[in-house]
Design a protein around this motif. Structure first.
Motif, short mmCIF file in Angstrom:
data_model
loop_
_atom_site.label_atom_id
_atom_site.label_comp_id
_atom_site.label_asym_id
_atom_site.label_seq_id
_atom_site.Cartn_x
_atom_site.Cartn_y
_atom_site.Cartn_z
N GLU A 28 150.23 -34.05 88.95
CA GLU A 28 151.17 -33.09 88.38
C GLU A 28 152.56 -33.24 88.98
O GLU A 28 153.52 -32.69 88.43
CB GLU A 28 150.67 -31.66 88.62
N ILE A 29 152.67 -33.98 90.08
CA ILE A 29 153.94 -34.06 90.81
C ILE A 29 154.72 -35.29 90.38
O ILE A 29 154.27 -36.43 90.57
CB ILE A 29 153.69 -34.10 92.33
N PHE A 30 155.88 -35.07 89.81
CA PHE A 30 156.68 -36.17 89.25
C PHE A 30 157.02 -37.21 90.30
O PHE A 30 156.92 -38.43 90.05
CB PHE A 30 157.95 -35.63 88.61
N ASP A 31 157.43 -36.79 91.47
CA ASP A 31 157.86 -37.73 92.51
C ASP A 31 156.73 -38.60 93.03
O ASP A 31 156.97 -39.67 93.61
CB ASP A 31 158.51 -36.98 93.69
N LEU A 32 155.49 -38.18 92.82
CA LEU A 32 154.35 -38.96 93.30
C LEU A 32 153.79 -39.90 92.25
O LEU A 32 153.33 -41.00 92.57
CB LEU A 32 153.24 -38.02 93.79
N CYS A 33 153.79 -39.48 90.99
CA CYS A 33 153.14 -40.32 89.97
C CYS A 33 153.94 -40.47 88.70
O CYS A 33 153.46 -41.10 87.74
CB CYS A 33 151.74 -39.78 89.65
N ALA A 81 159.00 -40.53 76.41
CA ALA A 81 158.19 -39.71 75.50
C ALA A 81 156.91 -39.24 76.19
O ALA A 81 156.53 -38.06 76.09
CB ALA A 81 157.86 -40.49 74.23
N ALA A 82 156.24 -40.14 76.91
CA ALA A 82 155.01 -39.77 77.61
C ALA A 82 155.28 -38.75 78.71
O ALA A 82 154.48 -37.82 78.92
CB ALA A 82 154.36 -41.02 78.20
N SER A 83 156.39 -38.89 79.40
CA SER A 83 156.74 -37.95 80.47
C SER A 83 157.00 -36.55 79.92
O SER A 83 156.62 -35.54 80.52
CB SER A 83 157.96 -38.45 81.23
N LEU A 84 157.64 -36.48 78.77
CA LEU A 84 157.92 -35.17 78.17
C LEU A 84 156.63 -34.50 77.70
O LEU A 84 156.50 -33.27 77.77
CB LEU A 84 158.90 -35.33 77.01
N ALA A 107 156.71 -28.41 86.61
CA ALA A 107 157.02 -28.99 85.31
C ALA A 107 158.46 -29.51 85.17
O ALA A 107 158.66 -30.58 84.60
CB ALA A 107 156.72 -27.97 84.20
N PRO A 108 159.49 -28.79 85.63
CA PRO A 108 160.87 -29.18 85.34
C PRO A 108 161.26 -30.62 85.64
O PRO A 108 161.99 -31.23 84.84
CB PRO A 108 161.70 -28.18 86.17
N PRO A 109 160.80 -31.24 86.75
CA PRO A 109 161.21 -32.63 87.00
C PRO A 109 160.79 -33.60 85.90
O PRO A 109 161.44 -34.65 85.74
CB PRO A 109 160.50 -32.97 88.32
N TRP A 110 159.75 -33.28 85.15
CA TRP A 110 159.27 -34.18 84.12
C TRP A 110 160.24 -34.31 82.96
O TRP A 110 160.16 -35.27 82.19
CB TRP A 110 157.89 -33.73 83.60
#
Length: 364
Positions: free
Chosen positions: A25-30, A50-53, A75-78
């Motif tokens: 769930e963590i953008f900076d990790l995955c 597109a996949a990230s959104l 969610a916001p970093p995504w």
């Protein structure tokens, strides 16, 4: 801060709280942190964004379930990483879960690493089934509706298509994307087909879209696999011709299929994922039949479902199967997955070392 074992640690006054969360769930990790500037002409960049959104929609609902707000929200970093803002969330009126989101692109002047011609103003994204929390029961009901070809009759889809129509009516149809994963891909495909029937062709990014049929693609012997597909096409085309001879109404479905041929959504499938793998054989078989000189048979067969024709002969109405689409840009992930979860997951589609094979299939 986030640690490698999936523990999110926060400080509130003198108390240190540890919240167990998934690293995924963590953008900076995955997440695709390697994309610091987007070249919108680059198909891999477009796919990753597109996949990230879509992932952002998953995490929006997870944040809601876990009551993560403010600095704790994941969610916001995504979307902020790609300089989008959250324009609106889409909420299911049955269980109040978040199933979709509308993002608005608000880039800074220095953000672009390449051409802006293929950038988009809005992205309407839909998540797939969540196996955790209160959303699971409702998501499972929607999965059943897909099996029954009845997704378009649900209130969730009505909310989705109203949102799509609003964005198109307010901002125009150019530079608007649809995106979704699994159940969300079915939702985006249904919305895209609905709009295409009115002459509005929206760019669509459909990750692991459901294709509900016998798992022929899992058969290893190519001759056996081709034989089954060939026999099915002959039977389907034969029933379609017989239906015409008996004045059974199949014309409206054929007209719709041809009208949709100008819409070419991007489909992303994994051959190890039985939920979507049949799209590979679906389009390959059409080409094989044409090479064999049996293209006329396949052109008729591909517009119909065998089950639907049988029901028509019995005097019963049958809704159009969602997976019957005339054209597509098909991208297959050739990277061997470790398990089904990885083969069906959204995370595979933004990996920088992804080995893919892409081909455009156009119905004429």
């Amino acid at each position: 801060m986030a640690t490698g074992n999936g523990i999110l640690t926060t400080t509130k006054g003198e108390e240190e709280q540890s919240i167990l969360i998934s690293e995924r769930e963590i953008f900076d990790l995955c997440g695709p942190v390697h994309l610091t500037a987007i070249d919108w002409e680059n198909v891999a960049h477009r796919r990753s964004v597109a996949a990230s959104l879509v992932q952002g929609v998953y995490i929006l609902e997870r944040d809601k379930q876990e009551k993560r707000q403010g600095n704790q929200a994941l969610a916001p970093p995504w979307w902020k990483h790609f300089q989008f803002e959250l324009y609106r969330v889409l909420v299911d009126d049955v269980d109040s879960c978040i199933f979709g989101a509308i993002y608005k692109f608000t880039p800074s002047k220095s953000y672009f690493g390449g051409s802006k011609d293929k950038s988009q103003q809005f992205v309407i994204a839909f998540r797939g089934t969540l196996t955790k929390g209160d959303a699971f029961t409702r998501d499972l009901q929607l999965d059943v509706h897909i099996i029954r070809n009845g997704l378009h009759r649900t209130s969730r889809f009505e909310t989705a298509i109203q949102a799509v129509r609003h964005v198109v009516a307010t901002f125009g149809s150019s530079n608007i994307w649809l995106a979704g994963h699994s159940l969300g891909a079915a939702m985006a495909m249904q919305a895209g087909k609905t709009m295409a029937k009115t002459g509005v062709f929206l760019d669509a990014f459909l990750f692991n879209p459901p294709f509900l049929s016998a798992p022929i693609e899992r058969i290893k012997d190519k001759k056996v696999k081709h034989g089954i597909r060939f026999a099915t096409s002959v039977i389907t085309a034969g029933l379609a011709f017989a239906a015409k001879a008996k004045n059974v109404n199949t014309r409206s479905g054929e007209d719709t299929f041809v009208a949709l041929s100008a819409w070419t959504p991007c489909l992303y499938v994994n051959p190890s994922d039985p939920i979507c793998a049949e799209y590979i054989g679906y389009f390959e078989h059409r080409e094989n039949m044409d090479t064999m000189g049996a293209g006329v048979i396949e052109k008729v067969a591909t517009q119909h479902s065998l089950g639907g024709l049988v029901l028509n002969f019995m005097g019963k109405e049958c809704d159009e199967p969602l997976h019957l689409i005339p054209s597509a840009n098909l991208t297959v992930n050739l990277t061997p997955p470790t398990d089904f979860k990885e083969a069906h997951g959204i995370h595979q589609w933004w990996k920088p070392d992804l080995l893919v094979e892409s081909k455009k299939h156009q119905f004429t």
